[in-house]
Design an enzyme around this catalytic site. Structure first.
Site, PDB file in Angstrom:
ATOM      1  N   LYS A 181     -21.614   0.821 -18.039  1.00  0.00           N
ATOM      2  CA  LYS A 181     -20.837   0.933 -16.804  1.00  0.00           C
ATOM      3  C   LYS A 181     -21.435   0.011 -15.753  1.00  0.00           C
ATOM      4  O   LYS A 181     -22.653  -0.038 -15.567  1.00  0.00           O
ATOM      5  CB  LYS A 181     -20.854   2.380 -16.330  1.00  0.00           C
ATOM      6  CG  LYS A 181     -19.750   2.748 -15.363  1.00  0.00           C
ATOM      7  CD  LYS A 181     -19.611   4.252 -15.280  1.00  0.00           C
ATOM      8  CE  LYS A 181     -18.409   4.650 -14.448  1.00  0.00           C
ATOM      9  NZ  LYS A 181     -18.184   6.092 -14.467  1.00  0.00           N
ATOM     10  N   GLU A 213     -12.568  21.798 -16.137  1.00  0.00           N
ATOM     11  CA  GLU A 213     -12.360  22.666 -14.982  1.00  0.00           C
ATOM     12  C   GLU A 213     -12.082  24.113 -15.381  1.00  0.00           C
ATOM     13  O   GLU A 213     -12.529  25.055 -14.716  1.00  0.00           O
ATOM     14  CB  GLU A 213     -11.199  22.123 -14.135  1.00  0.00           C
ATOM     15  CG  GLU A 213     -11.473  20.793 -13.459  1.00  0.00           C
ATOM     16  CD  GLU A 213     -11.206  19.586 -14.337  1.00  0.00           C
ATOM     17  OE1 GLU A 213     -11.411  18.453 -13.881  1.00  0.00           O
ATOM     18  OE2 GLU A 213     -10.790  19.783 -15.499  1.00  0.00           O
ATOM     19  N   ARG A 245      -5.746  22.368 -12.648  1.00  0.00           N
ATOM     20  CA  ARG A 245      -5.922  22.422 -14.096  1.00  0.00           C
ATOM     21  C   ARG A 245      -6.526  23.758 -14.542  1.00  0.00           C
ATOM     22  O   ARG A 245      -6.541  24.060 -15.730  1.00  0.00           O
ATOM     23  CB  ARG A 245      -6.831  21.270 -14.536  1.00  0.00           C
ATOM     24  CG  ARG A 245      -6.406  19.923 -13.974  1.00  0.00           C
ATOM     25  CD  ARG A 245      -7.277  18.808 -14.472  1.00  0.00           C
ATOM     26  NE  ARG A 245      -6.920  18.439 -15.833  1.00  0.00           N
ATOM     27  CZ  ARG A 245      -7.506  17.474 -16.521  1.00  0.00           C
ATOM     28  NH1 ARG A 245      -8.510  16.790 -15.982  1.00  0.00           N
ATOM     29  NH2 ARG A 245      -7.135  17.196 -17.748  1.00  0.00           N
TER      30      ARG A 245
END
Length: 601
Positions: free
Chosen positions: A252, A337, A365
């Site tokens: 990244k 979540e 969610r």
């Protein structure tokens, strides 16, 4: 039409009109030069507009290889997470659009079906691509569509439960889906995944057994920055007749020193910044997130039962300082979540005081878990909802506009909307030390407002008094109501302004006062239908049978609101000070014909 962009970096010739067909004609040196130009262009563009940088710098070579091996859009490329698709946009001819990236009327920060036939899924919430891929592959097996189905899964998307449900179905059905695992060891922060850890630290092929047990052939790992190796791996995967995983290791932030050196998030997402120094543009004061961060650390020092949970968003939700001070009491569960909410319920059952720090939009969610696992058991779980209301440049999937309408339907849930930094700190302390049931606090993605002494407990706060109109401003919109009151005063309309503080339960004292006005307006940056305004209207109707048109609900329409500057969106929706004043004037004119002037404020 939006105004032309100014100060945008020039589009390099190599990117101007770039298409997958043109990309396939390049030789190795040309590809390497193109990768360098893409990284330079991304840094210069995102520095100006803000956006997701680190994740896109890491997938440059992978994206080039994908478009050289597969033939989009006949071959369906599904990106998960969608914020790693900037390079995909460049390869499919949208470099010029980066001048207005994430700006009103401009290029979306995620795949967008309206922009290109190469964008299949507007999937800016993680862990969905494999389920889409399963559905697409089933449709193809039934004669609908042709070409390969490729799911590019990265940035922690394999920490979400939905992804594993889809893997199970794809493998069991032996569907010819190519799953490219972009393993950069991170989501926003380091990935919570034994698969990633095992594949990088011990045996590089350790994840093979997991995927093979699910019915996938495993290929890799492959160096995600070696285009030749990537193309060979993708060609091998494309040749398989069943489900196959190509495991790719990427870094990244690759190619930009400041992103590589940022050990917290590798410049995952950024606001405007100086590309020469990597430093963010200066702000005037702390954000609500930063206020929360300091407040929860202080509370945890005093309340040993307090623990904090997050779903792969420790830094963005303000829990990094908490983890540093209380590492054994901070839990990052990955992009999961639902699991986070039910885990918090279990902690509360055992006597802990869990705080779930989460973006408002991501709480959607976990609605089932919130309603039943926490709400039904009346458990003292505290939900701290960041990025509530109109958030702006991330668009429809990230506006936190459903929380007020949803949370106020949970029996026994207390819902608090702080209008200032002082209120946030006071409410958080009350929620963590005095509440006997579930509590939610919501705040916006803005610099914090400082407004003096806060209210107490669940009582509403009277800001100003006027005899004709009552304005109730929820959270951030209290400031807009105060501005509107000043504009109305210039027309001789005296307005009362209330800060409700708690929108569930509503303060009876505020309702009694509102009942004495000929017009009540409730302003909220959540959906109007079923929101706080409807609760106020229902309460007043139940008290004395007042006409419904005495309460004006001013909120967000039930619609997918596009991206843009939050202030501009609120102004368009007439949820800023001048807009609220106009709403009141129109209502008074319509009902009484008395107010002839409707100034813009």
């Amino acid at each position: 039409m939006p105004p032309p962009a100014t100060g945008a970096p020039a589009v390099p010739a190599a990117l101007d009109g770039l298409t997958p067909e043109r990309l396939r004609r390049l030789d190795r040196p040309q590809l390497e030069a193109l990768a360098a130009e893409i990284r330079e262009f991304l840094v210069r563009s995102v520095a100006r507009t803000g956006g997701h940088l680190g994740s896109n710098l890491g997938v440059v070579e992978l994206t080039l290889a994908l478009h050289r091996v597969f033939r989009s859009p006949q071959d369906r490329l599904v990106w998960d997470t969608g914020h790693q698709a900037y390079v995909h946009k460049l390869v499919t001819g949208r470099a010029a659009g980066f001048a207005r990236l994430r700006q009103a009327g401009g290029l979306s920060g995620y795949p967008s079906r309206a922009e290109s036939p190469h964008d299949l899924v507007e999937n800016s919430h993680a862990s969905t691509a494999l389920s889409y891929a399963y559905g697409l592959a089933v449709a193809e097996s039934l004669g609908h569509g042709a070409g390969r189905v490729v799911a590019v899964v990265g940035d922690g998307a394999l920490t979400g439960g939905l992804a594993y449900e889809a893997l199970n179905n794809i493998g069991a059905a032996r569907l010819p889906v190519v799953v490219v695992v972009n393993d950069n060891g991170r989501s926003y922060a380091p990935t919570v995944s034994a698969l990633s850890t095992a594949g990088r630290v011990a045996d590089p092929r350790a994840p093979a057994g997991f995927f093979e047990c699910l019915g996938f052939e495993y290929l890799g790992p492959v160096d995600g920055h070696d285009i030749e190796a990537l193309e060979a791996g993708l060609l091998a995967a494309a040749a398989r007749g069943g489900p196959v995983v190509l495991h790719v290791h990427t870094a990244k932030g690759r190619g930009y020193h400041f992103a590589e050196a940022d050990q917290t998030k590798h410049l995952h997402d950024v606001g405007p910044f100086d590309p020469e120094t990597g430093l963010a543009a200066r702000r005037n004061g702390p954000t609500y997130t930063e206020v929360f961060s300091r407040a929860i650390v202080g509370l945890a020092d005093q309340v040993p039962e307090l623990v904090a949970l997050t779903a792969a968003m420790e830094g963005p939700t303000g829990l990094s300082a908490f983890r540093e001070r209380h590492p054994t009491r901070c839990f990052d569960v990955g992009i999961a979540e639902q699991h986070a909410v039910t885990a918090a319920a279990g902690m509360a059952m055992a006597g802990l005081r869990p705080v779930v720090a989460i973006y408002s939009t991501f709480l959607n969610r976990a609605w089932d878990q919130l309603y039943y696992d926490v709400g039904l058991h009346r458990l003292p779980v505290v939900f701290c909802l960041d990025r509530a209301g109109i958030t702006g440049d991330d668009g429809p999937s990230h506006h936190g506009v459903a929380d007020l309408a949803l949370l106020t339907k949970v029996p026994g849930m207390t819902v608090l909307a702080p209008s200032s930094a002082e209120e946030l700190c006071t409410m958080l302390r009350w929620a963590c030390t005095e509440s006997a049931g579930p509590v939610a606090l919501r705040w916006p993605k803005t610099e914090a407002r400082w407004a003096g002494p806060p209210g107490q407990g669940l009582a509403a706060r009277l800001v100003s008094s006027g005899r004709e109109v009552c304005l109730i401003g929820v959270g951030k919109l209290l400031a807009a109501c105060e501005e509107a009151a000043g504009l109305l005063a210039a027309d001789g309309v005296a307005a009362t302004v209330w800060d409700p503080r708690a929108v569930q339960p509503l303060d009876p004292r505020m309702l009694d006062d509102a009942a004495g006005h000929r017009l009540v307006l409730v302003a909220e940056d959540g959906v109007e239908a079923g929101g706080v305004g409807s609760l106020v209207a229902s309460a007043l109707l139940g008290r004395d049978g007042q006409r419904p048109d005495r309460v004006l609900c001013a909120g967000v329409p039930v619609a997918y609101v596009p991206h843009g500057r939050p202030a501009d969106i609120l102004a368009h929706l007439e949820l800023d000070g001048p807009g609220i004043a106009r709403r009141v004037r129109r209502q008074l004119v319509g009902r009484r014909g008395r107010l002839a002037v409707d100034r813009a404020g």
